[in-house]
Design a protein around this motif. Structure first.
Motif, PDB file in Angstrom:
ATOM      1  N   ILE A  57       0.870  -1.177   0.000  1.00  0.00           N
ATOM      2  CA  ILE A  57       0.000   0.000   0.000  1.00  0.00           C
ATOM      3  C   ILE A  57       0.906   1.226   0.000  1.00  0.00           C
ATOM      4  O   ILE A  57       1.892   1.268   0.733  1.00  0.00           O
ATOM      5  N   PRO A  59       1.056   5.743  -0.245  1.00  0.00           N
ATOM      6  CA  PRO A  59       0.293   6.994  -0.189  1.00  0.00           C
ATOM      7  C   PRO A  59       0.063   7.515  -1.604  1.00  0.00           C
ATOM      8  O   PRO A  59       0.936   7.414  -2.458  1.00  0.00           O
ATOM      9  N   ASP A  60      -1.107   8.073  -1.845  1.00  0.00           N
ATOM     10  CA  ASP A  60      -1.415   8.555  -3.193  1.00  0.00           C
ATOM     11  C   ASP A  60      -1.036  10.017  -3.413  1.00  0.00           C
ATOM     12  O   ASP A  60      -1.246  10.556  -4.488  1.00  0.00           O
ATOM     13  N   GLY A  61      -0.476  10.650  -2.409  1.00  0.00           N
ATOM     14  CA  GLY A  61      -0.072  12.043  -2.554  1.00  0.00           C
ATOM     15  C   GLY A  61      -1.220  13.019  -2.377  1.00  0.00           C
ATOM     16  O   GLY A  61      -1.036  14.226  -2.476  1.00  0.00           O
ATOM     17  N   ARG A  62      -2.400  12.514  -2.108  1.00  0.00           N
ATOM     18  CA  ARG A  62      -3.577  13.369  -1.918  1.00  0.00           C
ATOM     19  C   ARG A  62      -4.222  13.120  -0.563  1.00  0.00           C
ATOM     20  O   ARG A  62      -5.382  13.442  -0.355  1.00  0.00           O
ATOM     21  N   PHE A  65      -4.571   6.404   0.390  1.00  0.00           N
ATOM     22  CA  PHE A  65      -3.674   5.295   0.128  1.00  0.00           C
ATOM     23  C   PHE A  65      -4.258   4.448  -0.988  1.00  0.00           C
ATOM     24  O   PHE A  65      -5.474   4.365  -1.144  1.00  0.00           O
ATOM     25  N   VAL A  66      -3.392   3.827  -1.767  1.00  0.00           N
ATOM     26  CA  VAL A  66      -3.816   2.943  -2.855  1.00  0.00           C
ATOM     27  C   VAL A  66      -2.921   1.705  -2.852  1.00  0.00           C
ATOM     28  O   VAL A  66      -1.799   1.745  -2.360  1.00  0.00           O
ATOM     29  N   ALA A  68      -0.234  -0.809  -4.230  1.00  0.00           N
ATOM     30  CA  ALA A  68       0.924  -0.603  -5.106  1.00  0.00           C
ATOM     31  C   ALA A  68       0.683  -1.204  -6.483  1.00  0.00           C
ATOM     32  O   ALA A  68       1.329  -0.820  -7.447  1.00  0.00           O
ATOM     33  N   ASN A  70      -1.886  -0.695  -8.220  1.00  0.00           N
ATOM     34  CA  ASN A  70      -2.759   0.226  -8.951  1.00  0.00           C
ATOM     35  C   ASN A  70      -2.133   0.531 -10.301  1.00  0.00           C
ATOM     36  O   ASN A  70      -0.963   0.887 -10.402  1.00  0.00           O
ATOM     37  N   ARG A  72      -2.363   2.967 -12.136  1.00  0.00           N
ATOM     38  CA  ARG A  72      -1.959   4.365 -12.321  1.00  0.00           C
ATOM     39  C   ARG A  72      -0.708   4.711 -11.519  1.00  0.00           C
ATOM     40  O   ARG A  72      -0.233   5.833 -11.558  1.00  0.00           O
ATOM     41  N   TYR A  73      -0.145   3.754 -10.783  1.00  0.00           N
ATOM     42  CA  TYR A  73       1.033   3.967  -9.947  1.00  0.00           C
ATOM     43  C   TYR A  73       2.232   3.274 -10.568  1.00  0.00           C
ATOM     44  O   TYR A  73       2.164   2.105 -10.930  1.00  0.00           O
ATOM     45  N   PHE A  80       2.498   8.822  -9.851  1.00  0.00           N
ATOM     46  CA  PHE A  80       1.218   8.413 -10.394  1.00  0.00           C
ATOM     47  C   PHE A  80       1.093   8.940 -11.816  1.00  0.00           C
ATOM     48  O   PHE A  80       1.511  10.049 -12.120  1.00  0.00           O
TER      49      PHE A  80
END
Length: 81
Positions: A57, A59-62, A65-66, A68, A70, A72-73, A80
């Motif tokens: 997992i 951090p999505d920067g926003r 959490f997402v 790994a 994902n 888009r990551y 991202f």
């Protein structure tokens, strides 16, 4: 996972636990469910901390959490798409 992230997660769990206690005082019929809710919240926090520690997992920067995995990551760059 940094100590700061772990401390923040623990702090949020404590705040939610305290809020549930206040809710139980304000609305007594919910009091029997409070231990179950606290257990679920603690279990999920433990899973989040474990996922952050092993890298599954991120951090999505926003502020969230997402996984790994994902699409888009980019795990190579940590960015991202």
């Amino acid at each position: 996972m940094t100590t700061e992230q772990s401390g923040t997660i623990d702090e949020v769990v404590l705040i939610v636990s305290e809020a549930l206690k206040v809710l139980a005082m304000a609305y007594p019929p919910i009091a029997p469910a409070i231990p179950v809710l606290n257990a679920v919240i603690t279990m999920e926090a433990r899973k989040l901390k474990g996922g952050l520690a092993d890298g599954s997992i991120v951090p999505d920067g926003r502020g969230g959490f997402v996984p790994a995995s994902n699409s888009r990551y980019d795990p190579k760059t940590g960015a991202f798409l």
